[in-house]
Write a protein that holds these residues in place. Structure first.
Motif, PDB file in Angstrom:
ATOM      1  N   UNK A 121      -6.606  -0.450   0.143  1.00 62.51           N
ATOM      2  CA  UNK A 121      -8.018  -0.839  -0.018  1.00 62.51           C
ATOM      3  C   UNK A 121      -8.957  -0.017   0.862  1.00 62.51           C
ATOM      4  N   UNK A 122      -8.746   1.290   0.889  1.00 64.20           N
ATOM      5  CA  UNK A 122      -9.575   2.206   1.675  1.00 64.20           C
ATOM      6  C   UNK A 122      -9.548   1.921   3.171  1.00 64.20           C
ATOM      7  N   UNK A 123      -8.487   1.294   3.632  1.00 60.37           N
ATOM      8  CA  UNK A 123      -8.315   1.040   5.062  1.00 60.37           C
ATOM      9  C   UNK A 123      -6.896   1.398   5.460  1.00 60.37           C
ATOM     10  N   UNK A 124      -6.727   1.658   6.726  1.00 55.23           N
ATOM     11  CA  UNK A 124      -5.400   1.930   7.260  1.00 55.23           C
ATOM     12  C   UNK A 124      -4.990   0.729   8.095  1.00 55.23           C
ATOM     13  N   UNK A 125      -3.777   0.264   7.858  1.00 63.32           N
ATOM     14  CA  UNK A 125      -3.239  -0.881   8.585  1.00 63.32           C
ATOM     15  C   UNK A 125      -2.037  -0.400   9.391  1.00 63.32           C
ATOM     16  N   UNK A 126      -2.011  -0.783  10.663  1.00 59.95           N
ATOM     17  CA  UNK A 126      -0.846  -0.509  11.496  1.00 59.95           C
ATOM     18  C   UNK A 126       0.028  -1.737  11.462  1.00 59.95           C
TER      19      UNK A 126
ATOM     20  N   UNK B 266       6.253   1.639  14.170  1.00 61.63           N
ATOM     21  CA  UNK B 266       4.824   1.615  13.867  1.00 61.63           C
ATOM     22  C   UNK B 266       4.670   2.268  12.499  1.00 61.63           C
ATOM     23  N   UNK B 267       4.334   1.445  11.500  1.00 62.38           N
ATOM     24  CA  UNK B 267       4.202   1.940  10.139  1.00 62.38           C
ATOM     25  C   UNK B 267       2.733   1.866   9.755  1.00 62.38           C
ATOM     26  N   UNK B 268       2.144   3.006   9.416  1.00 62.37           N
ATOM     27  CA  UNK B 268       0.743   3.043   8.983  1.00 62.37           C
ATOM     28  C   UNK B 268       0.698   3.001   7.465  1.00 62.37           C
TER      29      UNK B 268
ATOM     30  N   UNK C 134       0.836  -1.193   0.000  1.00 61.52           N
ATOM     31  CA  UNK C 134       0.000   0.000   0.000  1.00 61.52           C
ATOM     32  C   UNK C 134       0.866   1.236   0.000  1.00 61.52           C
ATOM     33  N   UNK C 135       0.314   2.328   0.508  1.00 60.46           N
ATOM     34  CA  UNK C 135       1.052   3.590   0.592  1.00 60.46           C
ATOM     35  C   UNK C 135       1.270   3.931   2.058  1.00 60.46           C
ATOM     36  N   UNK C 136       2.495   4.276   2.387  1.00 60.28           N
ATOM     37  CA  UNK C 136       2.831   4.614   3.769  1.00 60.28           C
ATOM     38  C   UNK C 136       2.311   6.006   4.087  1.00 60.28           C
ATOM     39  N   UNK C 137       1.586   6.100   5.187  1.00 57.84           N
ATOM     40  CA  UNK C 137       1.063   7.380   5.655  1.00 57.84           C
ATOM     41  C   UNK C 137       2.046   8.017   6.630  1.00 57.84           C
ATOM     42  N   UNK C 138       2.515   7.205   7.576  1.00 62.05           N
ATOM     43  CA  UNK C 138       3.516   7.689   8.530  1.00 62.05           C
ATOM     44  C   UNK C 138       4.196   6.499   9.186  1.00 62.05           C
TER      45      UNK C 138
ATOM     46  N   UNK D 209       0.013  -6.987  12.503  1.00 63.29           N
ATOM     47  CA  UNK D 209      -0.667  -6.123  11.544  1.00 63.29           C
ATOM     48  C   UNK D 209      -2.116  -6.034  11.994  1.00 63.29           C
ATOM     49  N   UNK D 210      -2.599  -4.821  12.153  1.00 60.77           N
ATOM     50  CA  UNK D 210      -3.994  -4.657  12.547  1.00 60.77           C
ATOM     51  C   UNK D 210      -4.616  -3.501  11.789  1.00 60.77           C
ATOM     52  N   UNK D 211      -5.906  -3.623  11.562  1.00 62.93           N
ATOM     53  CA  UNK D 211      -6.630  -2.537  10.903  1.00 62.93           C
ATOM     54  C   UNK D 211      -6.808  -1.413  11.898  1.00 62.93           C
ATOM     55  N   UNK D 212      -6.655  -0.201  11.412  1.00 63.73           N
ATOM     56  CA  UNK D 212      -6.766   0.979  12.254  1.00 63.73           C
ATOM     57  C   UNK D 212      -7.862   1.865  11.689  1.00 63.73           C
ATOM     58  N   UNK D 213      -8.472   2.641  12.544  1.00 67.39           N
ATOM     59  CA  UNK D 213      -9.472   3.611  12.086  1.00 67.39           C
ATOM     60  C   UNK D 213      -8.753   4.808  11.495  1.00 67.39           C
ATOM     61  N   UNK D 214      -9.341   5.389  10.486  1.00 63.68           N
ATOM     62  CA  UNK D 214      -8.814   6.632   9.929  1.00 63.68           C
ATOM     63  C   UNK D 214      -8.907   7.717  10.988  1.00 63.68           C
ATOM     64  N   UNK D 215      -8.032   8.723  10.915  1.00 60.90           N
ATOM     65  CA  UNK D 215      -8.030   9.802  11.912  1.00 60.90           C
ATOM     66  C   UNK D 215      -9.394  10.472  12.025  1.00 60.90           C
ATOM     67  N   UNK D 216     -10.107  10.629  10.911  1.00 58.70           N
ATOM     68  CA  UNK D 216     -11.426  11.260  10.966  1.00 58.70           C
ATOM     69  C   UNK D 216     -12.404  10.409  11.773  1.00 58.70           C
TER      70      UNK D 216
END
Length: 123
Positions: free
Chosen positions: A89-94, A83-85, A66-70, A107-114
């Motif tokens: 697929x429209x989800x954020x994975x930690x 910790x790589x976010x 995917x694409x790294x957010x932070x 690896x776990x699914x994370x909620x978007x900041x919003x």
């Protein structure tokens, strides 16, 4: 009377077995890295890590494309991890990467900041 004692012993044994199984399940959710943090001072995290941010990101992306957010170093249950976010697929994975050997710890699914902000406002 003997049957009552046997029944009580069996019930106690079952309770102990159930409690032990629950403890094992909880322990298996614990994350164990290679670098134990003795003094929780974030300023020292970079000195403790053997892995660079680029190496951690590369390892995370192999496990979760995917694409790294932070990405950042953090204390996870007393161990130093990257910790790589990753957005995929429209989800954020930690992705938790061992800061010493690049092993993927979790690896776990994370909620978007919003979604997090919305949940916090509702609390």
């Amino acid at each position: 009377m003997k049957n009552t004692k046997k029944l009580a012993a069996l019930a106690l044994g079952g309770l102990l077995l159930t409690t032990s199984a629950a403890g094992i399940a909880t322990a298996s959710n614990q994350l164990n890295g290679s670098i134990k943090i003795m003094h929780d001072n974030e300023a020292n995290y970079a000195d403790l890590a053997s892995l660079t941010i680029d190496q951690a990101v590369a390892s995370a992306l192999k496990a979760q494309p995917g694409k790294v957010i932070k990405a950042g170093l953090e204390n996870e249950n007393g161990y130093l991890v990257w910790d790589v976010e990753v957005a995929s697929n429209n989800q954020i994975h930690e992705v938790k990467v061992d800061a010493k050997n690049a092993k993927i710890l979790k690896i776990e699914k994370d909620k978007a900041d919003s979604q997090k902000e919305s949940a916090e406002e509702n609390d």
